[in-house]
Design a protein around this motif. Structure first.
Motif, PDB file in Angstrom:
ATOM      1  N   VAL A 288      -3.336   4.417  -2.001  1.00 52.17           N
ATOM      2  CA  VAL A 288      -4.325   4.936  -1.058  1.00 52.17           C
ATOM      3  C   VAL A 288      -4.293   6.457  -1.171  1.00 52.17           C
TER       4      VAL A 288
ATOM      5  N   ARG B  50       0.843  -1.196   0.000  1.00 52.72           N
ATOM      6  CA  ARG B  50       0.000   0.000   0.000  1.00 52.72           C
ATOM      7  C   ARG B  50       0.877   1.244   0.000  1.00 52.72           C
TER       8      ARG B  50
ATOM      9  N   ARG C 296       5.579   5.076  -0.433  1.00 59.33           N
ATOM     10  CA  ARG C 296       5.117   6.308  -1.058  1.00 59.33           C
ATOM     11  C   ARG C 296       6.135   6.738  -2.105  1.00 59.33           C
TER      12      ARG C 296
ATOM     13  N   GLY D 270       0.855   5.493  -0.016  1.00 58.44           N
ATOM     14  CA  GLY D 270       0.036   6.669   0.265  1.00 58.44           C
ATOM     15  C   GLY D 270       0.281   7.792  -0.736  1.00 58.44           C
TER      16      GLY D 270
ATOM     17  N   ALA E 240       1.216   7.965   8.393  1.00 56.48           N
ATOM     18  CA  ALA E 240       0.599   6.694   8.013  1.00 56.48           C
ATOM     19  C   ALA E 240       1.651   5.612   7.801  1.00 56.48           C
TER      20      ALA E 240
ATOM     21  N   GLU F 176       0.979  13.827   6.661  1.00 56.85           N
ATOM     22  CA  GLU F 176      -0.008  12.807   6.984  1.00 56.85           C
ATOM     23  C   GLU F 176       0.378  11.447   6.390  1.00 56.85           C
TER      24      GLU F 176
ATOM     25  N   TYR G 148      -4.808  11.633   1.318  1.00 55.74           N
ATOM     26  CA  TYR G 148      -4.087  12.253   2.429  1.00 55.74           C
ATOM     27  C   TYR G 148      -3.922  13.751   2.153  1.00 55.74           C
TER      28      TYR G 148
ATOM     29  N   LYS H  49       2.759   4.369  11.185  1.00 51.92           N
ATOM     30  CA  LYS H  49       1.731   3.506  11.785  1.00 51.92           C
ATOM     31  C   LYS H  49       1.511   2.215  10.997  1.00 51.92           C
ATOM     32  N   ASN H  50       2.199   2.095   9.856  1.00 50.80           N
ATOM     33  CA  ASN H  50       2.064   0.938   8.964  1.00 50.80           C
ATOM     34  C   ASN H  50       0.685   0.853   8.314  1.00 50.80           C
ATOM     35  N   GLU H  51      -0.001   1.995   8.224  1.00 48.93           N
ATOM     36  CA  GLU H  51      -1.246   2.046   7.451  1.00 48.93           C
ATOM     37  C   GLU H  51      -0.919   1.886   5.968  1.00 48.93           C
ATOM     38  N   VAL H  52       0.180   2.494   5.560  1.00 46.91           N
ATOM     39  CA  VAL H  52       0.738   2.287   4.223  1.00 46.91           C
ATOM     40  C   VAL H  52       2.204   1.910   4.397  1.00 46.91           C
ATOM     41  N   GLN H  53       2.746   1.232   3.415  1.00 47.02           N
ATOM     42  CA  GLN H  53       4.147   0.802   3.508  1.00 47.02           C
ATOM     43  C   GLN H  53       5.082   1.595   2.615  1.00 47.02           C
TER      44      GLN H  53
END
Length: 358
Positions: A195, A167, A216, A169, A207, A203, A198, A210-214
């Motif tokens: 994703v 993922r 960018r 961001g 993310a 932001e 943002y 927090k490992n919401e995305v890996q």
């Protein structure tokens, strides 16, 4: 003595006429366009719209340029910054083009890939890229995708073989976080789960922590020149997967470029043409513009102030401290690039529409 008297009167009239002519010439010179424009900025305030959230490299560059340029514009106007993030800086670009007055008192700093949105006919676009009054860009950039080091993806081949795509961001369509991964997908047959939405770089960085995305996409200059990615690179929290440069960068010599991967996979000439268009923002860098229709003499003053600002000792000291490489693009060069990039073959635009649609 009559003749002497007449001669004296003629000389006196000639001196008077000459004096009047000199005063007319001087007054004309004082009201010349250049001097008038120079006086225009005295006691004025210039607003610099930053199309990004605070803290990222584009925001930092905008602040550095504001400090340096204010000292170089005749009249030394104050330059105040207004962060206007939204839609990957599209909000700021639309405001500069469609709302701001063409008086040279509003400048804008936004992402160089926004012209893609115009090329593919995005209804949100409220500008004509080629008609912006370009001032200059302080550096040229190189696109990269970087990823958390604790993921199993060490190379593009690992991404291609993945059962579940990493993922990445991004803020919005037309930004580097969107178009560079899409280009890599199209050229190399890999898949990223983008994703979007943002507000800004800060932001997306949060993310990633927090490992919401890996992963960018961004610029190599920003990766090594702003936090937190600068610290991430040193600590090994992240690593670079691929770069869009023409050749490998000395800071990441182990990372293959998109061009190397395209050669390895023997991609078509049509895909290479597409890559040339989608990598054009790297040559634009971080463009600074003002509104269309600004008086030419005023634009000339702004361009001259920008060029002089890049020679300022304080700005150069900050650039060295942050690891920035000053590689300017002049306003005239941006103007020429702007006209060129907006003239693309229909087949290239159709492919752009397909890969940038989501």
């Amino acid at each position: 003595m009559p003749n002497a008297s007449k001669t004296c009167r003629r000389i006196c009239r000639w001196r008077t006429s000459l004096s009047v002519a000199l005063w007319v010439t001087l007054l004309a010179g004082w009201s010349a366009p250049g001097l008038t424009q120079a006086n225009f900025y005295e006691d004025k305030t210039i607003k610099l719209l930053i199309g990004f959230s605070a803290g990222g490299i584009s925001d930092l560059w905008g602040r550095a340029l504001a400090r340096a340029m204010s000292q170089q514009i005749p009249g030394r106007p104050q330059i105040v910054l207004q962060n206007m993030p939204g839609a990957g800086s599209l909000t700021a670009a639309n405001f500069l083009y469609s709302v701001a007055k063409p008086d040279g008192l509003t400048l804008g700093f936004f992402t160089p890939g926004l012209f893609f949105n115009q090329l593919i006919g995005s209804k949100e676009v409220q500008f004509d890229w080629a008609k912006f009054a370009w001032i200059g860009s302080p550096e040229q950039t190189q696109r990269i995708i970087y990823i958390r080091a604790d993921t199993p993806f060490k190379t593009i081949d690992d991404v291609r073989a993945a059962v579940e795509a990493p993922r990445c961001g991004a803020t919005a369509l037309g930004t580097v976080g969107h178009y560079f991964p899409r280009l890599v997908e199209e050229a190399l047959g890999v898949k990223f789960n983008l994703v979007l939405g943002y507000p800004g770089a800060a932001e997306i960085d949060l993310a990633m922590e927090k490992n919401e995305v890996q992963c960018r996409a961004g610029s190599l200059e920003g990766y090594f020149g702003s936090e937190p990615s600068k610290s991430w690179a040193k600590s090994g929290f992240t690593r670079v997967l691929i770069s869009g440069g023409a050749k490998r960068d000395k800071r990441i010599p182990e990372v293959a470029t998109l061009h190397e991967w395209m050669n390895k996979r023997k991609v078509s000439e049509a895909t290479r043409r597409l890559a040339t268009v989608l990598l054009a923002p790297d040559h634009i860098g971080r463009p600074l513009a003002t509104t269309p229709g600004v008086p030419p003499e005023r634009l000339k003053l702004l361009r001259e102030a920008f060029n002089k600002a890049l020679l300022e000792p304080d700005l150069n000291a900050e650039a060295r401290k942050r690891g920035w490489e000053i590689e300017p693009v002049t306003g005239e060069e941006l103007e020429a690039i702007g006209r060129k990039v907006m003239t693309q073959p229909a087949d290239v635009i159709e492919r752009m529409k397909k890969i940038l649609a989501n």
